[in-house]
Motif scaffolding. Structure first.
Motif, PDB file in Angstrom:
ATOM      1  N   CYS A   1      11.607  -3.908  -3.334  1.00 19.08           N
ATOM      2  CA  CYS A   1      12.162  -3.190  -2.181  1.00 19.08           C
ATOM      3  C   CYS A   1      11.587  -3.714  -0.865  1.00 19.08           C
ATOM      4  O   CYS A   1      12.322  -3.900   0.117  1.00 19.08           O
ATOM      5  CB  CYS A   1      11.865  -1.693  -2.314  1.00 19.08           C
ATOM      6  SG  CYS A   1      12.926  -0.823  -3.473  1.00 19.08           S
TER       7      CYS A   1
ATOM      8  N   SER B   1       9.944  -3.657   7.367  1.00 22.09           N
ATOM      9  CA  SER B   1       9.743  -3.588   5.918  1.00 22.09           C
ATOM     10  C   SER B   1       8.597  -2.656   5.558  1.00 22.09           C
ATOM     11  O   SER B   1       8.697  -1.874   4.598  1.00 22.09           O
ATOM     12  CB  SER B   1       9.468  -4.993   5.373  1.00 22.09           C
ATOM     13  OG  SER B   1       9.130  -4.953   4.003  1.00 22.09           O
TER      14      SER B   1
ATOM     15  N   THR C   1       9.339   0.649   3.316  1.00 21.50           N
ATOM     16  CA  THR C   1       8.706   0.711   2.002  1.00 21.50           C
ATOM     17  C   THR C   1       7.881   1.991   1.859  1.00 21.50           C
ATOM     18  O   THR C   1       7.848   2.613   0.784  1.00 21.50           O
ATOM     19  CB  THR C   1       7.811  -0.514   1.773  1.00 21.50           C
ATOM     20  OG1 THR C   1       8.590  -1.708   1.933  1.00 21.50           O
ATOM     21  CG2 THR C   1       7.201  -0.501   0.379  1.00 21.50           C
TER      22      THR C   1
ATOM     23  N   ILE D   1      10.251   4.620   0.953  1.00 23.75           N
ATOM     24  CA  ILE D   1      10.644   4.527  -0.450  1.00 23.75           C
ATOM     25  C   ILE D   1       9.586   5.139  -1.359  1.00 23.75           C
ATOM     26  O   ILE D   1       9.896   5.811  -2.351  1.00 23.75           O
ATOM     27  CB  ILE D   1      10.924   3.069  -0.835  1.00 23.75           C
ATOM     28  CG1 ILE D   1      12.208   2.590  -0.147  1.00 23.75           C
ATOM     29  CG2 ILE D   1      11.054   2.902  -2.339  1.00 23.75           C
ATOM     30  CD1 ILE D   1      13.463   3.307  -0.597  1.00 23.75           C
TER      31      ILE D   1
END
Length: 386
Positions: free
Chosen positions: A187, A327, A331, A334
């Motif tokens: 991811c 990112s 992340t 997530i």
């Protein structure tokens, strides 16, 4: 909306920061390269996490002290990494990626076993850590450095290079086996590529390609991983075996109601019906003792951290910084989404901790190191004239 703005910025349409062309007075926070608002929210989350951990661990003070010590190390990593400029991080990206990859190979050859998995490297008398956690930062750093050298949006040959960078670490982590961490690393890499400006047509094609590979993934799963998926689909099929964890976690969350039973008053957790209650299933303890209100307060804090992180990422003034910062923040989101999803029964159990709340050392250091990089990108940006 924030993702759209961030993607447009990566494509070459930067959103100018609100400062004027005059040099700002350098305050304390500017000199030490930290963002006070983001740091305050992280400290608040860690303090609240320690309170929940004390209850989840069966009121063991030694566990809380160990976690607080790890938080101290993680905060030190945050402060240190915040001092490195994005240019330095860019130059060191291949070295960091190569070192993390070599450590994953070392795990494959001589890694330490634990709970049926070979995931750890041990330096006797010093440290025991998971190199896979380091790849959560090394991977997006390497991809961001690679894509920032190329014309965006990326072309097919660029995507092939990205796929090669991603494939080996993800496969090595999956072999340990550690499906949860391999998916998180994947991811982190995918967010870099998406923020580089992929067209929706290409995203749909890649999504269809990934969906078509699911049968192959199923065939290569370990038996216990397949059982987790089957348990997710029907936990009542084995209520005293593979379905025990999810049944107990949903029972604990539901029994908390709106306001919860009170701190240290949870029955499922305190009477040890709830497994892994101080690690992967700590949300169930939170829901049972503090109810819906407590979970919403934690979710609000997580949301504020993500929003602040996206704002800082959007203010980055070069492609490398925007891709890497975006990112890191997504992340982190997530992490939260997957953990709460698996504990509440809407996702399969994959062993992802709740950020800065679940008991764990390497993951906390990696998370705060990522926020240190984010603060570095913010602190070292140049002032643009109007």
């Amino acid at each position: 909306m924030a993702l759209v703005v961030l993607t447009r910025a990566v494509r070459g349409h930067p959103v100018r920061p609100p400062e004027s062309g005059m040099v700002r007075r350098r305050g304390l926070w500017t000199r030490i390269h930290l963002d006070p608002w983001l740091l305050l929210m992280l400290l608040t989350l860690m303090a609240a996490g320690l309170a929940v951990l004390y209850s989840a661990s069966g009121q063991r003070l030694d566990v809380v002290i160990a976690q607080a010590t790890r938080f101290g190390i993680a905060l030190a990593a945050l402060v240190v990494l915040a001092q490195f400029s994005p240019a330095t991080l860019y130059r060191w990206a291949p070295v960091v990626y190569g070192a993390a990859l070599l450590m994953l190979v070392a795990v494959e050859v001589m890694g330490d076993m634990g709970m049926g998995a070979q995931r750890w490297l041990v330096i006797p008398g010093i440290i025991r850590f998971q190199p896979s956690e380091l790849m959560k930062l090394a991977m997006p750093m390497m991809l961001a450095a690679s894509l920032s050298q190329r014309e965006l949006p990326p072309r097919w040959r660029d995507l092939l290079v990205c796929a090669a960078i991603m494939a080996v670490p993800v496969l090595l982590i999956a072999r340990q086996p550690d499906l949860g961490t391999s998916l998180l690393v994947l991811c982190a890499a995918a967010f870099v590529v998406l923020l580089a400006g992929l067209s929706w047509r290409l995203i749909a094609f890649l999504g269809a390609l990934a969906a078509s590979a699911l049968p192959l993934l199923w065939l290569n799963m370990h038996d216990y991983q397949r059982q987790r998926v089957l348990t997710f689909l029907n936990p009542e099929s084995d209520p005293l075996g593979s379905g025990w964890n999810i049944i107990q976690s949903t029972t604990a969350i539901g029994s908390g109601g709106v306001f919860g039973k009170g701190w240290l008053q949870g029955t499922q957790s305190q009477l040890e019906f709830l497994p892994e209650r101080h690690t992967d299933f700590i949300v169930a303890v939170l829901g049972e003792e503090f109810g819906l209100v407590g979970i919403l307060l934690f979710l609000t804090l997580y949301l504020l951290i993500v929003c602040r992180g996206l704002w800082l990422a959007n203010a980055a003034q070069d492609t490398f910084g925007r891709l890497l910062a975006g990112s890191i923040v997504l992340t982190f989101f997530i992490y939260v989404f997957v953990n709460i999803g698996m504990v509440s029964g809407i996702l399969p159990v994959v062993g992802v901790p709740l950020p800065l709340v679940s008991y764990g050392g390497t993951s906390s250091v990696t998370l705060l190191a990522g926020f240190g990089i984010l603060m570095s990108i913010q602190a070292h940006r140049r002032l643009l004239p109007r």
